[in-house]
Write a protein that holds these residues in place. Structure first.
Motif: not given
Length: 548
Positions: A379-383, A438-439, A473-475
């Protein structure tokens, strides 16, 4: 205090998930031992054996007809339930509370269980599947509709009340027009889900692609079974892409391109699908405009509604429905329900049912942990605001769409053949399936973060890693926690269904009890599943509120 309790709950769930992985014997060594089975399975699958074209068309028509009618039924039932559940359309606490309870119960009872009950009442055919999918869908559709109604501007409703408008006029003028984009988008999303679920219901007799695939797998005809599975995958991906593009156009509030399905729908409805300017110009705005004039735009909208009715009529024919089965089932509903009451199988409760129920919970916990490990990085890599490389970003977004299109039952069948019967297969199937769910949620949460904070850090010389961990990531962290809890809730429900193909848990005993007509045992299993689902849903709601 609430955040401390939520932290304790999350820590306990993490420990339980790790324990579940150990207890289910999911480790690298056991997976390595299954490699030979995977190679052997691949040899037995290829070449794929697709049915003749005529037979395939018939299976697709039956499946799409069942899913279409089930989705339409869920929308028809969900609208009144949602109106009663929303605080701004219902003043009575009793009516609102009753509607909310109905929504929770509809979502808590798996559609597989409803299908078993309806097959006993109405017999073989498409009707049990339509009713099971339609009623279960109310749990999701009505909740989203109620949330959408509560988010509407109450000014128009108050103006209609002040002008002496009836309750029906308040609904048809003050609620339905502004809510229409959400209604359509939610229905399309539920159609995608029902299409994948229809494959599961094929294992209890619902016709179409799922039934044909279950018959092939039951006879160990893997070439035909996996050919049908591949076709289901392609069909699900195509429907997902088509409905996803339409949903995006609807919810964006802009007109889609004039090409493709979205453009056709937009032209038919004169902007109604996209909430465009044409739709706004033809919508009544004053308190006296309770009955809109018959403009060309309104005529086109009614023409579109007529087309929908024609589609439903075609689906009715495609599903081969008859009123005889419905009427006879309704007449026999009392004696039929007597088979399910009172609950039985008390002698199996401690020795079999409770241990298998715990296996189901373990599968859900372990799959959630593994799924989060797989899905969050994807999911991070797809953002888009995290991964600047378009090729990498697009690759992972395509991967998410492909995995999202695979029904988890198909994954479970493959893992059962590769790893053997038991909880390992169910856990791995749900863990891989988590990538599709989830991703996407993770990527969307990252893209919804406030970019001004990230830009400020970049302006002060922060590196890409520092911007990601300190700002992005914090947000998004609270949303991540909420999404993982939602995944756990979903996995517990899905683990019950996957047991019907031998992927571990209580689902296997549920299906067996229904096949040998021990319906009192079916009731006991249903109550056990319902209790666990409600507990997990309660924990998920508590944690989501605490981290919001």
């Amino acid at each position: 205090m609430m955040s401390v309790a939520a932290t304790v709950v999350l820590a306990a769930l993490f420990v339980a998930s790790v324990w579940s992985l150990v207890d289910l014997r999911i480790n690298v060594a056991s997976l390595a031992d299954s490699w030979r089975n995977a190679v052997d399975f691949a040899g037995r699958v290829f070449p794929l054996d697709f049915p003749p074209l005529g037979e395939m068309v018939e299976l697709v028509v039956t499946t799409l007809s069942i899913v279409t009618l089930a989705t339409a039924l869920s929308v028809l039932l969900s609208l009144p339930v949602a109106i009663f559940a929303a605080y701004n359309t219902t003043t009575g606490a009793v009516a609102r509370g009753t509607a909310r309870v109905l929504i929770v119960l509809a979502r808590a009872v798996p559609d597989l269980i409803l299908a078993i009950v309806f097959f006993r009442i109405f017999g073989l055919g498409a009707l049990p599947g339509i009713l099971a999918l339609g009623l279960h869908s109310v749990g999701m559709v009505a909740k989203l509709y109620a949330d959408a109604i509560e988010s509407l501007d109450n000014g128009q409703l108050e103006a209609i009340r002040a002008a002496g408008g009836t309750r029906l006029q308040q609904i048809t003028v003050g609620i339905l027009p502004p809510l229409m984009p959400q209604l359509i988008a939610t229905a399309l999303h539920r159609f995608d889900i029902n299409l994948r679920t229809s494959v599961v219901l094929g294992y209890v007799g619902v016709g179409g692609l799922g039934l044909a695939m279950s018959d092939a797998m039951r006879t160990l005809d893997y070439q035909r079974g996996m050919a049908l599975a591949v076709f289901v995958l392609v069909l699900c991906v195509v429907v997902e892409l088509l409905s996803g593009s339409i949903r995006s156009a609807i919810m964006a509030g802009e007109r889609p391109r004039r090409r493709g399905a979205s453009g056709v729908l937009d032209r038919i409805s004169s902007g109604w699908f996209t909430g465009g300017r044409a739709a706004e110009q033809t919508r009544p705005t004053g308190p006296g405009a309770l009955v809109p004039p018959w403009t060309a735009a309104r005529v086109r909208r009614f023409a579109f509604i007529a087309a929908i009715l024609v589609l439903l009529a075609a689906a009715f024919v495609g599903a081969d429905l008859t009123t005889d089965g419905l009427l006879s089932g309704l007449l026999d509903i009392g004696p039929t329900l007597a088979f399910f009451l009172p609950p039985g199988g008390g002698d199996l409760l401690v020795s079999t049912l409770l241990p298998e129920l715990w296996v189901t919970v373990e599968i859900g916990l372990a799959a959630t942990l593994l799924g989060a490990i797989l899905a969050i990085p994807i999911g991070i890599l797809a953002a888009r605001n995290v991964m600047r490389n378009r090729a990498v970003q697009t690759t992972f977004r395509v991967l998410i769409v492909l995995v999202r299109g695979i029904p988890e039952l198909i994954l479970a069948i493959i893992f059962v053949v590769v790893t053997g019967l038991g909880g390992v297969a169910g856990t791995l199937a749900l863990a891989v399936g988590a990538v599709g769910l989830l991703s996407k949620l993770v990527a969307d949460s990252l893209e919804e973060t406030d970019t001004r904070v990230q830009d400020a850090l970049r302006a002060n010389g922060a590196s890409a890693a520092q911007v990601f961990f300190a700002a992005t990531l914090r947000q998004a962290a609270p949303a991540f926690v909420a999404h993982v809890m939602y995944l756990l809730d979903t996995n517990i429900r899905s683990a019950t269904l996957l047991g019907i193909v031998g992927a571990g848990g209580i689902g296997f005993y549920l299906l067996n009890a229904s096949r040998v007509m021990q319906f009192d045992v079916v009731t006991t299993i249903v109550l056990l599943i319902l209790a666990v689902v409600l507990i997990v849903e309660g924990l998920a709601v508590f944690v989501r509120k605490a981290v919001a």
